[in-house]
Design an enzyme around this catalytic site. Structure first.
Site, PDB file in Angstrom:
ATOM      1  N   HIS A   1       0.817  -1.213   0.000  1.00  0.00           N
ATOM      2  CA  HIS A   1       0.000   0.000   0.000  1.00  0.00           C
ATOM      3  C   HIS A   1       0.851   1.263   0.000  1.00  0.00           C
ATOM      4  O   HIS A   1       2.040   1.225   0.291  1.00  0.00           O
ATOM      5  CB  HIS A   1      -0.963   0.004   1.201  1.00  0.00           C
TER       6      HIS A   1
ATOM      7  N   CYS B   1       3.447  -4.580   6.595  1.00  0.00           N
ATOM      8  CA  CYS B   1       3.083  -4.371   5.193  1.00  0.00           C
ATOM      9  C   CYS B   1       4.293  -3.940   4.364  1.00  0.00           C
ATOM     10  O   CYS B   1       5.332  -3.571   4.894  1.00  0.00           O
ATOM     11  CB  CYS B   1       1.987  -3.306   5.097  1.00  0.00           C
TER      12      CYS B   1
END
Length: 145
Positions: free
Chosen positions: A105, A121
């Site tokens: 992301h 992440c």
């Protein structure tokens, strides 16, 4: 991060991964290793810098959030949610990448790209995240080492 098409390098991105050591263990906040697939593409029509919470656009750009929110690492622009493909390693009880909500992301902390910065992440600069999002499809493979 590199993008391969037909075994040829077509794009390279500088990313940030976890502040903690790499790990496939649930609640470790480490970036999981191994073979994954892109399970979900989220945010296709969102403007660059849109903040997501619970995989839903908040309606605010990261430049518009409170100082308290801006101090945290936010999920911005686009989300590629990954699913582990290696049972017992990154798929299944206690290690499941999808259940851990591990994404690729964008981030509001672009100045940290290139160093450990996330809670597990893989983070990219927002413009590059949008570019990557447009290039890949659900079902494409992701290998993290």
């Amino acid at each position: 991060m590199v993008v391969l098409e037909n075994s040829k390098l077509v794009k390279e991105y500088t990313v940030s991964t976890s502040k903690n050591p790499p790990s496939c263990v649930a609640d470790s906040f480490g970036t999981p290793s191994g073979l994954h697939t892109i399970a979900d593409k989220i945010g296709a029509d969102a403007p660059e810098g849109m903040v997501f919470k619970g995989r839903v656009a908040t309606g605010e750009l990261y430049t518009e959030v409170s100082e308290e929110d801006a101090a945290r690492s936010l999920i911005t622009s686009r989300i590629l949610r990954m699913r582990g493909l290696e049972p017992g390693k990154n798929s299944g009880p206690g290690c499941d990448t999808y259940d851990r909500y591990v994404y690729i992301h964008g981030t509001n902390k672009e100045e940290l790209i290139g160093q450990p910065a996330s809670a597990g992440c893989v983070q990219l600069r927002n413009r590059e995240m949008i570019e990557l999002f447009e290039r890949v499809e659900a079902g494409d493979l992701v290998w993290i080492r």
